[in-house]
Design a protein around this motif. Structure first.
Motif, PDB file in Angstrom:
ATOM      1  N   LEU A  61      28.746 -55.410 -68.904  1.00 32.60           N
ATOM      2  CA  LEU A  61      28.624 -55.582 -67.459  1.00 32.60           C
ATOM      3  C   LEU A  61      27.930 -54.375 -66.838  1.00 32.60           C
ATOM      4  O   LEU A  61      27.946 -53.276 -67.392  1.00 32.60           O
ATOM      5  CB  LEU A  61      30.005 -55.706 -66.804  1.00 32.60           C
ATOM      6  N   TYR A 100      27.949 -52.413 -62.998  1.00 34.89           N
ATOM      7  CA  TYR A 100      28.581 -52.273 -61.695  1.00 34.89           C
ATOM      8  C   TYR A 100      27.744 -51.314 -60.870  1.00 34.89           C
ATOM      9  O   TYR A 100      27.126 -50.386 -61.393  1.00 34.89           O
ATOM     10  CB  TYR A 100      30.001 -51.705 -61.827  1.00 34.89           C
ATOM     11  N   ALA A 120      32.352 -43.590 -51.425  1.00 36.73           N
ATOM     12  CA  ALA A 120      33.589 -43.950 -50.722  1.00 36.73           C
ATOM     13  C   ALA A 120      33.946 -45.437 -50.851  1.00 36.73           C
ATOM     14  O   ALA A 120      34.720 -45.961 -50.035  1.00 36.73           O
ATOM     15  CB  ALA A 120      33.517 -43.568 -49.244  1.00 36.73           C
ATOM     16  N   GLU A 121      33.372 -46.113 -51.826  1.00 39.78           N
ATOM     17  CA  GLU A 121      33.738 -47.503 -52.088  1.00 39.78           C
ATOM     18  C   GLU A 121      34.064 -47.666 -53.575  1.00 39.78           C
ATOM     19  O   GLU A 121      33.692 -46.835 -54.406  1.00 39.78           O
ATOM     20  CB  GLU A 121      32.591 -48.452 -51.734  1.00 39.78           C
ATOM     21  N   GLY A 122      34.755 -48.751 -53.896  1.00 38.88           N
ATOM     22  CA  GLY A 122      34.981 -49.064 -55.301  1.00 38.88           C
ATOM     23  C   GLY A 122      33.750 -49.666 -55.934  1.00 38.88           C
ATOM     24  O   GLY A 122      32.874 -50.181 -55.241  1.00 38.88           O
ATOM     25  N   PRO A 123      33.640 -49.601 -57.265  1.00 37.05           N
ATOM     26  CA  PRO A 123      32.514 -50.261 -57.945  1.00 37.05           C
ATOM     27  C   PRO A 123      32.516 -51.759 -57.663  1.00 37.05           C
ATOM     28  O   PRO A 123      33.578 -52.381 -57.585  1.00 37.05           O
ATOM     29  CB  PRO A 123      32.796 -49.980 -59.432  1.00 37.05           C
ATOM     30  N   PHE A 158      30.917 -55.491 -58.949  1.00 32.57           N
ATOM     31  CA  PHE A 158      30.304 -56.175 -60.086  1.00 32.57           C
ATOM     32  C   PHE A 158      28.905 -56.632 -59.725  1.00 32.57           C
ATOM     33  O   PHE A 158      28.657 -57.178 -58.652  1.00 32.57           O
ATOM     34  CB  PHE A 158      31.178 -57.365 -60.487  1.00 32.57           C
ATOM     35  N   LEU A 211      37.819 -52.821 -70.492  1.00 28.04           N
ATOM     36  CA  LEU A 211      36.446 -52.321 -70.451  1.00 28.04           C
ATOM     37  C   LEU A 211      36.406 -50.816 -70.624  1.00 28.04           C
ATOM     38  O   LEU A 211      37.303 -50.102 -70.174  1.00 28.04           O
ATOM     39  CB  LEU A 211      35.785 -52.679 -69.112  1.00 28.04           C
ATOM     40  N   PHE A 257      44.242 -53.198 -63.689  1.00 23.94           N
ATOM     41  CA  PHE A 257      43.832 -51.957 -64.347  1.00 23.94           C
ATOM     42  C   PHE A 257      43.937 -50.793 -63.364  1.00 23.94           C
ATOM     43  O   PHE A 257      43.664 -50.949 -62.177  1.00 23.94           O
ATOM     44  CB  PHE A 257      42.373 -52.049 -64.816  1.00 23.94           C
ATOM     45  N   TYR A 301      42.248 -46.960 -62.955  1.00 18.67           N
ATOM     46  CA  TYR A 301      41.209 -46.048 -63.409  1.00 18.67           C
ATOM     47  C   TYR A 301      41.259 -44.781 -62.575  1.00 18.67           C
ATOM     48  O   TYR A 301      41.738 -44.771 -61.442  1.00 18.67           O
ATOM     49  CB  TYR A 301      39.807 -46.654 -63.220  1.00 18.67           C
ATOM     50  N   PHE A 318      41.266 -45.730 -58.857  1.00 19.87           N
ATOM     51  CA  PHE A 318      40.902 -47.106 -58.545  1.00 19.87           C
ATOM     52  C   PHE A 318      41.836 -48.072 -59.244  1.00 19.87           C
ATOM     53  O   PHE A 318      42.226 -47.872 -60.401  1.00 19.87           O
ATOM     54  CB  PHE A 318      39.476 -47.412 -59.004  1.00 19.87           C
ATOM     55  N   GLN A 324      35.941 -57.453 -63.635  1.00 17.53           N
ATOM     56  CA  GLN A 324      37.031 -56.881 -62.871  1.00 17.53           C
ATOM     57  C   GLN A 324      36.544 -56.598 -61.455  1.00 17.53           C
ATOM     58  O   GLN A 324      35.391 -56.233 -61.239  1.00 17.53           O
ATOM     59  CB  GLN A 324      37.497 -55.578 -63.523  1.00 17.53           C
ATOM     60  N   PHE A 325      37.449 -56.747 -60.518  1.00 16.42           N
ATOM     61  CA  PHE A 325      37.150 -56.494 -59.111  1.00 16.42           C
ATOM     62  C   PHE A 325      37.944 -55.262 -58.683  1.00 16.42           C
ATOM     63  O   PHE A 325      39.168 -55.226 -58.841  1.00 16.42           O
ATOM     64  CB  PHE A 325      37.520 -57.718 -58.268  1.00 16.42           C
ATOM     65  N   PHE A 326      37.211 -54.314 -58.135  1.00 16.02           N
ATOM     66  CA  PHE A 326      37.807 -53.025 -57.814  1.00 16.02           C
ATOM     67  C   PHE A 326      38.244 -52.936 -56.358  1.00 16.02           C
ATOM     68  O   PHE A 326      37.607 -53.490 -55.462  1.00 16.02           O
ATOM     69  CB  PHE A 326      36.807 -51.896 -58.086  1.00 16.02           C
ATOM     70  N   GLY A 327      39.313 -52.170 -56.146  1.00 15.51           N
ATOM     71  CA  GLY A 327      39.706 -51.808 -54.806  1.00 15.51           C
ATOM     72  C   GLY A 327      38.875 -50.630 -54.309  1.00 15.51           C
ATOM     73  O   GLY A 327      38.045 -50.104 -55.044  1.00 15.51           O
ATOM     74  N   PRO A 328      39.118 -50.204 -53.062  1.00 11.67           N
ATOM     75  CA  PRO A 328      38.316 -49.130 -52.473  1.00 11.67           C
ATOM     76  C   PRO A 328      38.688 -47.742 -52.985  1.00 11.67           C
ATOM     77  O   PRO A 328      37.966 -46.787 -52.745  1.00 11.67           O
ATOM     78  CB  PRO A 328      38.622 -49.246 -50.982  1.00 11.67           C
TER      79      PRO A 328
END
Lengths: 109, 112
Positions: A34, A36, A41-44, A46, A97, B33, B35, B91, B101-105
């Motif tokens: 994958l 990303y 200041a944000e999450g990764p 997809f 991952l 998860f 991280y 995270f 996977q979908f990440f939070g802020p």
């Protein structure tokens, strides 16, 4: 033991040109790969993925290529836009991952 | 628009204090998860759960970190006692096993 490596910490590209981000992995058991994108200041988020049974997957301006024999993954962005400027992480695994260190892409207008 | 939420977004604390970070995964996702992102290590996997059962926490310092999932809507990561080297962005991500996977802020932790 870094199983996923992004050897280029940064990449600078002119708007409209192609951006190529590279990633190498060592674990031949990885079957899912994958990319990303991460803004400050944000999450990764997809971007695109590819399974080990394929060697190419496209989604609009983004194409991921997988070379299993070389254990190499690449992301092509064509054409590059200033809004693409971000940190790009490659990831590989089968369930859980493992992420690379990230490559900072800067697209200049 | 389903999203992973994390609280707090920012936490500043003093060395030795307990820190608890919370995560609400996307409804229906069976895997969660945790991280940590640092300048040196990139994104490190600390722990993960599948169907609320802890599968692997080998990425965490065992003596001070603990991760739990008391119910399907809440995952927690606790550090006790915290140390300056724990300063990082943490995270949480959720997904279906074997998929993206979908990440939070993230929670930005600063330990003074």
């Amino acid at each position: 033991d870094q199983q996923v490596k992004q050897n280029s910490p940064s990449l600078s590209v002119q708007e409209g040109r192609i951006s190529i981000l590279n990633c190498d992995y060592t674990n031949s058991m990885f079957d899912y790969f994958l990319w990303y994108k991460k803004y400050p200041a944000e999450g990764p988020t997809f971007l695109i993925s590819i399974s080990s049974i394929k060697d190419k997957n496209e989604d609009g301006r983004f194409t991921v290529f997988l070379n299993k024999s070389a254990k190499h993954l690449s992301l092509h962005i064509v054409p590059s836009q200033p809004g693409d400027s971000a940190v790009y992480f490659c990831a590989a695994g089968s369930g859980k991952l493992t992420f690379g260190q990230g490559t900072i892409l800067t697209v200049h207008p | 628009d389903a999203r992973v939420t994390q609280t707090p977004r920012d936490k500043v604390t003093e060395m030795g204090q307990e820190v608890t970070m919370r995560c609400q995964p996307i409804l229906g996702h069976n895997t969660v998860f945790w991280y940590r992102q640092t300048m040196k290590q990139g994104l490190e996997l600390l722990a993960y759960f599948r169907n609320r059962a802890p599968l692997d926490d080998s990425g965490m310092p065992k003596d001070r970190f603990s991760a739990e999932m008391p119910d399907a809507t809440l995952a927690t990561l606790k550090i006790q006692p915290s140390e300056p080297r724990d300063s990082a962005v943490y995270f949480c991500a959720s997904g279906l096993w074997g998929n993206e996977q979908f990440f939070g802020p993230g929670t930005r932790l600063t330990v003074l």
